[in-house]
Design an enzyme around this catalytic site. Structure first.
Site, short mmCIF file in Angstrom:
data_model
loop_
_atom_site.label_atom_id
_atom_site.label_comp_id
_atom_site.label_asym_id
_atom_site.label_seq_id
_atom_site.Cartn_x
_atom_site.Cartn_y
_atom_site.Cartn_z
N ASN A 9 -1.85 -12.10 -3.36
CA ASN A 9 -1.06 -12.88 -4.32
C ASN A 9 -0.23 -13.95 -3.64
O ASN A 9 0.13 -14.96 -4.26
CB ASN A 9 -0.16 -11.97 -5.15
CG ASN A 9 -0.92 -11.35 -6.31
OD1 ASN A 9 -1.97 -11.83 -6.69
ND2 ASN A 9 -0.41 -10.26 -6.85
N GLU A 61 -5.35 -3.47 -1.97
CA GLU A 61 -4.27 -3.66 -1.01
C GLU A 61 -3.45 -2.37 -0.96
O GLU A 61 -2.97 -1.90 -1.99
CB GLU A 61 -3.37 -4.83 -1.42
CG GLU A 61 -3.84 -6.16 -0.94
CD GLU A 61 -2.88 -7.28 -1.28
OE1 GLU A 61 -2.74 -8.21 -0.47
OE2 GLU A 61 -2.27 -7.23 -2.37
N SER A 114 2.33 -6.32 -8.12
CA SER A 114 1.71 -7.48 -7.50
C SER A 114 2.61 -8.12 -6.46
O SER A 114 2.13 -8.67 -5.47
CB SER A 114 1.37 -8.53 -8.57
OG SER A 114 0.54 -7.99 -9.57
N HIS A 154 -2.69 -1.79 -4.89
CA HIS A 154 -2.77 -3.01 -5.70
C HIS A 154 -4.23 -3.39 -5.92
O HIS A 154 -4.94 -3.70 -4.98
CB HIS A 154 -2.01 -4.14 -5.01
CG HIS A 154 -2.02 -5.41 -5.78
ND1 HIS A 154 -2.09 -6.64 -5.18
CD2 HIS A 154 -2.01 -5.66 -7.13
CE1 HIS A 154 -2.11 -7.59 -6.11
NE2 HIS A 154 -2.06 -7.02 -7.28
#
Length: 397
Positions: free
Chosen positions: A159, A121, A88, A109
């Protein structure tokens, strides 16, 4: 496809959990564990990965653990096998030191809720080869996900915006705002789920690791939460332990009740007397995301405002009806945003307008203009692009 895990219970439960997830997504009872086992095999032996040409690790969000796994994995797989991480926040520069061939390493991700957040991602490190990124994009297309290629930076894009939002929700709890009120404010705005429920889905221990990693990467990004630390110390980690901010009866069921341990934990903090309304709570939740988005544009760590909005729409559960975070901000206008931030001056640096935002307010500029976004197409069009992505070539993983 192979699933490898050292936990016997996780390996044994995988086919049944996949079958239940497929049934949930389809709305019908179609898949069985036996059906799943025709396509998905499980093992406790990492050597099973040698059969695959695309491998994704998704172990705990700790650098040392991931480095050790990648070092063990590389000699087991073929030279042309792509090795990816579902990290992350951990920097690719650190992960790449584990491999003799860092060019084969990339990021894949995924986001929660699994099966609903249709974006991946795709992270490119400094030494990642072009053919590795091409393979990752093909993999994302093959599983029905939109691949958003982003640069290596702590938190990447989603994130980087999500963690401050979750931290602000916990700040509100320590100020005396109830869980129900925080969750309702987010849901009424249109979020797919409230921030505290989302924290339970992510895992509070994972969220804490992400918060510490990201806090160290930017003095202006305030994401640490003493409440989160206290919950993790008490081993109330969310759905995985059936107790986080909420209680859970089963792995695939929604929350059954509020966790009574939370009230005891919150009693440690005095509640400052801030005037909270539904509107101010919503604004408090959105402010950290919006300010960090402007910092990302200032630094040039994203291509344009459209990339931010696409990421947050597809990977986060931000309401499509709002068009995206920066599209929504454009409807308010930079001058109005600066004015609203002034009502949160009691938060100090956490609500300080960024230089970009102040400049936009002075010049009456918007995010979706050539000077800021590089192009003027709206976030809704970008979201449509994600829904209409082409199918890709199937790969074994």
């Amino acid at each position: 496809m192979w699933i490898v895990d050292q936990d016997d219970r996780a390996v044994a439960a995988a086919p049944q959990r996949i079958a239940r997830r497929l049934d949930t997504l389809s709305g019908e009872t179609q898949a069985s564990a036996a059906d799943v086992q025709q396509l998905v095999r499980t093992s406790r032996d990492l050597a099973a990965a040698a059969r695959c040409d695309f491998v994704i690790e998704s172990v705990v969000e700790k650098l040392a653990v991931k480095q050790q796994l990648l070092a063990q994995l590389e000699p087991l797989v073929a030279p042309g096998t792509i090795v990816a991480s579902n990290t992350s926040t951990i920097s690719w520069a650190h992960l790449a030191t584990s491999l003799h061939d860092p060019g084969r390493l990339c990021g894949c991700h995924f986001f929660l809720p699994l099966g609903q957040a249709a974006m991946m991602e795709t992270i490119r490190g400094e030494r990642t080869r072009d053919d590795t990124i091409v393979a990752a994009i093909g993999f994302a297309n093959a599983i029905g996900h939109l691949p958003l290629v982003v640069a290596d930076a702590p938190g990447f894009v989603v994130n980087r915006l999500l963690v401050p939002y979750l931290a602000e929700a916990m700040h509100l709890l320590t100020e005396g705002v109830s869980v129900d009120v925080v969750e309702r404010a987010a849901e009424d705005f249109g979020m797919a789920m409230g921030p505290l429920r989302l924290l339970d889905e992510i895992g509070l221990d994972t969220a804490l690791e992400c918060a510490w990693t990201m806090s160290g990467s930017s003095a202006s990004l305030v994401v640490r939460s003493p409440l989160l630390v206290a919950m993790v110390k008490a081993k109330h980690l969310g759905r995985k332990t059936q107790a986080g901010f909420f209680l859970y009866d089963g792995q695939d069921q929604g929350p059954s009740a509020l966790n009574p341990h939370l009230a005891k934990t919150l009693a440690r903090w005095p509640h400052p007397s801030q005037p909270h309304t539904a509107e101010t709570i919503t604004w408090r939740l959105l402010t950290p995301m919006l300010l960090e988005a402007t910092r990302m544009l200032q630094r040039g760590s994203v291509r344009d405002a459209g990339q931010i909005d696409l990421a947050i729409l597809c990977g986060f559960g931000f309401p499509e009806s709002r068009g995206g975070l920066l599209y929504w901000a454009d409807q308010l206008g930079a001058a109005r945003i600066v004015q609203l931030l002034g009502t949160l001056d009691y938060l100090g640096a956490r609500a300080q307008p960024t230089p970009l935002l102040l400049e936009m307010a002075q010049q009456d500029r918007r995010f979706f203009e050539p000077a800021i976004a590089g192009r003027s197409n709206g976030s809704k069009e970008l979201a449509d692009l994600g829904r209409n992505r082409p199918a890709g070539e199937q790969r074994e993983s």
